[in-house]
Design a protein around this motif. Structure first.
Motif, mmCIF file in Angstrom:
data_model
loop_
_atom_site.group_PDB
_atom_site.id
_atom_site.type_symbol
_atom_site.label_atom_id
_atom_site.label_comp_id
_atom_site.label_asym_id
_atom_site.label_seq_id
_atom_site.Cartn_x
_atom_site.Cartn_y
_atom_site.Cartn_z
ATOM 1 N N SER A 292 0.858 -1.175 -0.005
ATOM 2 C CA SER A 292 0.111 -0.078 -0.139
ATOM 3 C C SER A 292 0.912 1.132 -0.007
ATOM 4 C CB SER A 292 -1.132 0.026 1.155
ATOM 5 O OG SER A 292 -1.873 -0.857 1.207
ATOM 6 N N LYS B 245 1.980 1.736 -3.429
ATOM 7 C CA LYS B 245 1.198 2.174 -4.479
ATOM 8 C C LYS B 245 0.694 3.583 -4.140
ATOM 9 C CE LYS B 245 -1.955 -1.053 -3.506
ATOM 10 N NZ LYS B 245 -3.026 -1.885 -3.539
ATOM 11 N N ASP C 286 -4.135 0.107 -7.830
ATOM 12 C CA ASP C 286 -3.727 -1.342 -7.745
ATOM 13 C C ASP C 286 -2.487 -1.419 -8.852
ATOM 14 O OD1 ASP C 286 -6.264 -2.287 -6.376
ATOM 15 O OD2 ASP C 286 -7.165 -1.514 -8.274
ATOM 16 N N GLY D 116 -7.397 -6.016 -8.359
ATOM 17 C CA GLY D 116 -5.881 -5.538 -8.573
ATOM 18 C C GLY D 116 -5.122 -6.558 -9.532
ATOM 19 N N ASP E 8 -0.917 -7.371 -5.994
ATOM 20 C CA ASP E 8 -2.150 -7.124 -5.063
ATOM 21 C C ASP E 8 -2.444 -8.492 -4.668
ATOM 22 O OD1 ASP E 8 -2.343 -4.312 -5.277
ATOM 23 O OD2 ASP E 8 -3.210 -4.748 -7.277
ATOM 24 N N ASP F 149 0.222 -9.654 -1.942
ATOM 25 C CA ASP F 149 0.954 -8.586 -1.079
ATOM 26 C C ASP F 149 1.204 -9.253 0.485
ATOM 27 O OD1 ASP F 149 -1.696 -8.376 -0.373
ATOM 28 O OD2 ASP F 149 -1.632 -6.199 -1.163
#
Length: 287
Positions: free
Chosen positions: A243, A246, A253, A262, A266, A269
Motif C-alpha cells: 500500500s 502504491k 492497484d 487488482g 495485490d 502482497d
C-alpha cells in the motif's frame, strides 16, 4: 462490485484447489510450483512500473528474467541429480551472479569520465530492491512448499504452504468484510480504508483457520495458534508495504488482471512478509 470480487476469489480458490489436488495425489510439487512461478514473475513485473511512476528508473526486464531464473532453479534444480545442499549452493551462486552482472555491465560500458554512471547505479539499485521486495520475500513460500519431513513426497511442504496461504488470505477476507461493515477506527494513513476492527477480525479468522485446518492436517493446536497470529500480523504489514508503494506511486492497484481486486502483486502482497515468518516458524518450532 462485491459479487465480482467474490466470483474472482472463488475462481482463484478453485484453481488453487485443483493444483493442490494434483500435487497431493502425485506426491510432486510441480503443479503448485508452476503457479508460484507464474504469479511470482508477474508480480515482479508489476512492481517496476510503480517505481517508474515515482521517478525511479530500473532495468525491469533484467529484474523479471532474474526472478524467473532463480525461481526455476530452486523448483527444478532437484531434477538435475544434485543433492538438495548442492542445489541450494548453486542457487546462492546464481544470486551472486544476478547482483554482480549489472555492475560488471556498467564497468564495461561506462568510462571514468563519461556521464551516466550515477543513473546506471540508481537503476541497478532500484532493480535489485524490486527483487528483494518481491522475489526474495516470496521465495520463502517456495521454500516452505518444498519442505520434506523425510517421506520424499513434498506432502509436508504442501500442507504447510496450504495452511499459510489459506489462513493469511481468509484473514484478508475477514478484514475486508468486517472493516467495511463495522470498521470505524483507521489503522494507518498508508491505507485509510483499513481499520483496527478489520485488523482484529483478520487475526481472529487466521487463528481459527490455522487451528481447525492445522489440526486436520496433523499439526499441534497450540503451534497453530502461534502460527496464525504471527503470520497474520506479518501479512498485514506486507499488505501495508505494498500500500505504501502504491500510495507513493499514485496508483490504486498494481494491475487490473483481477478487476477491482487488482493485479498479481495485490494478490500476494500479504504473503510477502507472512511467507518468511511462516517458513521460519515451521522450520524452528514445528520440525
Amino acid at each position: 462490485m462485491k459479487a465480482q470480487r467474490i466470483i474472482i476469489a472463488l475462481v482463484n480458490f478453485a484453481l488453487a484447489g485443483g493444483l493442490v489436488f494434483i500435487d497431493w495425489n502425485l506426491g510432486s510439487h510441480l503443479a503448485t510450483f508452476t503457479a508460484m512461478c507464474v504469479v511470482g514473475v508477474l508480480a515482479q513485473a508489476e512492481i517496476y512500473p510503480m517505481f517508474r511512476r515515482m521517478g525511479l528508473d530500473s532495468e525491469a526486464p533484467y529484474g523479471v528474467v532474474a526472478a524467473l531464473v532463480l525461481l526455476l532453479w530452486r523448483g527444478l534444480g532437484g531434477y538435475t541429480g544434485l543433492t538438495p545442499a548442492e542445489v541450494q549452493a548453486i542457487g546462492a551462486f546464481l544470486l551472486v551472479v544476478v547482483v554482480v552482472t549489472p555492475l560488471i555491465a556498467v564497468m564495461l560500458r561506462v568510462g571514468p569520465r563519461l556521464p551516466g554512471a550515477r543513473e546506471d547505479f540508481e537503476r541497478i539499485a532500484v532493480t535489485l530492491f524490486g527483487l528483494l521486495v518481491v522475489w526474495f520475500l516470496l521465495s520463502f513460500l517456495l521454500e516452505l512448499r518444498m519442505l520434506d519431513n523425510g517421506d520424499g513426497s513434498y506432502r509436508f511442504g504442501l500442507k504447510a504452504a496450504l495452511l499459510l496461504v489459506l489462513s493469511v488470505k481468509l484473514g484478508d477476507s475477514a478484514a475486508y468484510v468486517v472493516g467495511r461493515s463495522f470498521g470505524v477506527t483507521p489503522l494507518t494513513w498508508v491505507s485509510p480504508k483499513k481499520t483496527w476492527e478489520g485488523a482484529g477480525a483478520s487475526v481472529a479468522a487466521a487463528v481459527l483457520i490455522s487451528v481447525v485446518l492445522g489440526v486436520l492436517l496433523g499439526f499441534t493446536w497450540w503451534h497453530m495458534v502461534l502460527f496464525g497470529i504471527l503470520t497474520n500480523v506479518a501479512g498485514q504489514f506486507g499488505d501495508l508495504l505494498e500500500s505504501l508503494i502504491k500510495r507513493r506511486s499514485g496508483v490504486k492497484d498494481s494491475g487490473r488482471i483481477f478487476k477491482e481486486m487488482g493485479g498479481f502483486l495485490d494478490l500476494v502482497d500479504s504473503l510477502l512478509l507472512a511467507a518468511p515468518v511462516g517458513y521460519l516458524f515451521v522450520r524452528i518450532v514445528v520440525l
